[in-house]
Design an enzyme around this catalytic site. Structure first.
Site, PDB file in Angstrom:
ATOM      1  N   THR D  52       3.576   5.051   1.201  1.00  0.00           N
ATOM      2  CA  THR D  52       2.768   5.550  -0.092  1.00  0.00           C
ATOM      3  C   THR D  52       3.309   4.529  -0.747  1.00  0.00           C
ATOM      4  OG1 THR D  52       1.712   7.486   1.328  1.00  0.00           O
ATOM      5  CG2 THR D  52       2.028   7.046  -1.550  1.00  0.00           C
ATOM      6  N   HIS D  55       2.321   1.287  -0.010  1.00  0.00           N
ATOM      7  CA  HIS D  55       0.518   1.235  -0.598  1.00  0.00           C
ATOM      8  C   HIS D  55       0.550   0.668  -2.133  1.00  0.00           C
ATOM      9  CE1 HIS D  55      -1.018   1.617   3.039  1.00  0.00           C
ATOM     10  NE2 HIS D  55      -0.978   3.655   2.979  1.00  0.00           N
TER      11      HIS D  55
END
Lengths: 359, 359, 359, 359
Positions: D52, D55
């Site tokens: 995450t 990202h």
């Protein structure tokens, strides 16, 4: 006649038979049995002694009330080779090496219909209700035969039935990440330790009054072994669990003091699974030990037919589970009395008998 | 001071208080309590009497051992209106009408952390460990307040806590399609019948020695009621279940003969959930009643926080569940002694007290 | 020959047979079948038309790929009377009135061994893989016969197999206290509503584009019916559930837009059980609809053998479940084409055919 | 000011901050945050990079839609020492060494109330919705702090949050005695292999297109690793499972071809648990892959609060689980860009950052 049937001269076989309603058993020669349409005939390669066999041998109260057919061949645990098929048998082949589920189910009662064939209302058990497997040959329903994965050694196969009891008890609820107390380190207790270990139990404590058995428990994977003759079980278990109590108790002794200790060690909301069978009623403070404790108490017997067998088989064939330290003694079938004496002493794990020792 | 706080003249309130360590209780005037930062102050619209309150009132052995703070306001079941908020309270508003969970949990012990806050190791209970709700006003932690769906009548709201016990016990395992025996038809027993009925139990048998309660059981949905003084419970239950035994026993009496009958009625593999609390240890044949029966015995207490509350709320707000026949008596708070006497007699369902009868 | 076997003159029987690999079916005269050792011969008292039968009748793509034996007697749902037993049959008697499980299992594969006989790897289905029951007589394995409780009417018995699908789907997870959305109100959809209702679902919403079926849904117990042609399904369901979304979706339509609506209506952590079969692949946003939603999606087919049958039977015999509003049309077997046309129109519930209308 | 608060000269701290809505991040000096009443201030001893974080760093579509507060401190996984307490904090002490649950729950919505706080409707996540932990210091709610068992090393503590994802996914259904396919051998995939191994999975097959990761998978306990670029995954898995298919698929890749392979490998009745997140919708044949397969598909995210944490902690503190081979790289906080690049390459396990490398 039997000679012709099997193509060789062997009309008779040796078998350990309960011949009289009194302590003991005899090695006798009897006819090799003929399989009915749904049965198979098996050459017994290895068989093992269960506590139940010892009860029948010793002719205790339970046995006196339970055993109705005498004479009857004793024994129920085995590894064998299928050598003859009944006329209707389809799912088993000659030459298959098998272990066997020892509960014969009717397949149409409510319990059989709902996933509980192992407690079938019409159920019968090898060596208890029908002739058993302490013999050179035995017949059994083909649907009871468990065809073995070739990776499983014969000796392990012989004890898959009691191992299934252990698997069934350990996995009757959550075990991974759970602290676990095993009370009673007879063969099934020790097997339970080994199974709990490979299924992720994170702290395994075992109790027994026999030091030989506590040593087996350690080898099987117990993190801590305690002897109620020397240790304060409840205090030690609470200490080991930060005062919370243990998540799971697996009761394998049938001894009332161990059962009470189990309740006292159990954490609120814990699981208490009982395979051991007390020989008489005992006092329980249901309010304290069960209701306020929010405990779940499970009576266990047998093995799921056949979910437990699949799991047991996979544990063995994958090599995750090893029973070398749990199978401690091996005899020829003729020496069954030595095996019985050993079982009585408690200084053993599983004891195997070989009806055909040269194979 | 309190006057200023609430903007009206009401520094004092009436409350039913356990004033001495002996049988009885007194209606006295005490200060209206002030909520701490995480608490709310509630105007008690209705409160109901639990068996526990009766034990404290009668000062039985359990109460003598359990109650430590005297004087203490009695009572724990209520419907109330939130009239003042502690400084930290966010999820509750002034004017909210609430029922309340009566177990105060610590929220950080192992049990709180794993879905079992209702058996919190550090748990305290209204009216047992801290001041209760048999009063005009009461304080409670905001996280214990259950904001009511507007469709639920106040009287039903007042008994949602014991109803939650019933829901918790009935739904502690599978109930739909299950035959069910409820032993003991006090208020929670009767509520269990009603809950089992709307959740698909297919044959509900209820037992009690009190005919008034058996009539309540019938109205709540029991298919058959039996009185152990007249009926052979075990024989009748076996007859009603084709000899199999009953799938689920819900033990609501705490009476040892009822518990034994429950075990004898239970089918192999059945569920035996116990909410009733025997007042002393009893003999159990674990081998016969649990192990060979493959029974699951569950000790139940409290309600899941707050899964059970959500279900209970939905059963009531959807109109699936109606308690009209179970709430049998209503008194002003001052008449609490009448309520206690009635509870003692057994000839009642739930008994409600109204501290503000004109509202 | 057959005459002698049954003691009366009836060597031949009428049957609805798929005679050619093209749309349609024919009523023809064929030999009454002879039961094999493990089979029974049944006089068909009532039989009902399933969507699968319609697919075979219409010869859609699925049918073209799936049906291998032509000619073959169609149909699988029935109520019948056992009139002849194969030589091995023990658990069924002549004169027994039965319904039947339509999946024939091998009883020894991994799935049969582990409680999933209904998806047996070697499984065969009446009217799909072997001759079916749209006929005056039919043979079936005795272990597939479900002996009926005498309280269950013949017409209800005829539809117990699809009712079992509904019971299996509804009870594949928790239903009591759950809000429930049923997408698709064909016969099994409507049965699911009735089952969910008696098992404690607290708000049941049903969708279909056919108003006839929405009316059936209401009669069966839906609290709210919605038509996607008129209503914004997702918006309405969110509104009915305080914005949370629905606890349980039971997908009974096989329609991709309904499936997508189901996902959009589902609450975080909800259950999505699918019995409907889409006829082609569809796009799914797994991240949004499943992973972030923490959804559990279950594919369902068949019924548990035989847990589901026991529950279904108890729901009917206890009178908790009534199917009067769901069985909407009745014809003689010869009129099967009328039944098929009606099924095609969608303006019906279950359609029954009677091979012996005078009995 | 801050200096005085903590008694030493440290008003400012270094932190990795997403400063602009575009690819990249910056190491900047910002104020040390002050804990609110229910929060604690933590000195970050180790922190680790999650997919995450990558990202957000790369600013992909998901990040562009999801991240609303810029500038914001990145990161959520950590091991830290509590150095200051908010005024209401009771269950945590100064000096406690902690890891942390990264989902901040409201504690009063339906999901929080029913055991699903990890998918709280009002939930927020460190480093996504609020400032994170790629910094020398961080604040977090005291109820998110997980006080560490002293036996757990700091580096393992830093990755307990993603390890919890693995534990949650593996244990979302039965794993012991189950054959298991892990599709995707990123850090959580590899952790899942290790967890499945210690919880009794009997044959573990892992797939990835990156050979570095397949080697990690082997070290973590995979029995067989396959590369879809070279191997026919479906054929090999069927071969390894005697044609039955695999019991459990753990989807850790988010790649549509891997998901389809997972469905094709799954046995009838199997479990398919998805933690990987596809970045766009994909076609699924629901009939074939789910309904006829009788599959259970589970979307997983987060970890149970706090059942999963207890299990994860016990696996580590008991020594059953070792992560040495899974933590592959260590950097100073300032070198975060090296860590991000490494993550992008895929040639790593967990990558740790140390804000106070000398401690």
């Amino acid at each position: 006649m039997a000679t012709i049937r099997l193509g060789i001269t062997m009309a008779k076989m040796k078998a350990v038979v309960k011949t009289k309603p009194e302590p003991g058993a005899e090695l006798v020669e009897i006819d090799i049995p003929t399989p009915k349409p749904d049965e198979v005939l098996v050459k017994v390669l290895a068989t093992s002694i269960c506590g139940t066999d010892l009860h029948i041998y010793e002719w205790n109260k339970w046995a006196q009330n339970r055993i109705r057919n005498i004479p009857q061949v004793m024994g129920h645990e085995l590894c064998g080779e299928v050598i003859e098929l009944g006329t209707n048998v389809k799912a088993v082949q000659k030459g298959d090496v098998i272990s066997a589920e020892t509960h014969i189910a009717c397949n149409h009662c409510y319990l059989c219909h709902t996933g509980n064939a192992h407690i079938c209302i019409n159920g019968r058990i090898f060596g208890v209700d029908v002739n058993g497997v302490f013999a050179e040959y035995a017949v059994l329903p083909s649907s009871n035969a468990w065809i073995l994965d070739k990776k499983i050694p014969r000796d392990f196969a012989s004890v898959m039935e009691p191992l299934g009891n252990a698997v069934h008890t350990v996995l009757a609820g959550e075990i991974n990440g759970n602290t676990t107390l095993v009370t009673g380190c007879g063969p099934i207790g020790v097997m339970s330790i080994a199974v709990a270990r490979i299924c992720g139990a994170t702290r395994i404590i075992a109790t027994d009054i026999n030091e030989y058995r506590l040593q087996m428990a350690k080898k099987a994977g117990a993190d801590l072994v305690l002897n109620p003759k020397k240790d304060d079980i409840v205090q030690r278990v609470l200490q080991e669990t930060s005062g919370l109590g243990i998540d799971v108790v697996l009761e394998m002794s049938g001894v009332s003091t161990a059962i009470q200790q189990g309740f006292d060690c159990l954490r609120p909301g814990g699981r208490f699974s009982i395979l051991g069978i007390p020989d008489k009623p005992m006092e329980i403070d249901i309010g304290k030990s069960i209701v306020f404790k929010y405990a779940t108490v499970q009576g266990i017997n047998g093995r799921l037919m056949f979910s437990t067998w699949h799991k047991t088989s996979r544990f063995l064939s994958s090599g995750r589970l090893n029973l070398d330290s749990i199978i401690t003694h091996r005899f020829r079938l003729e020496e069954f009395e030595k095996g019985m004496e050993l079982m009585k002493s408690g200084n053993c794990g599983k004891v195997l008998l070989y009806p055909h020792p040269k194979d």
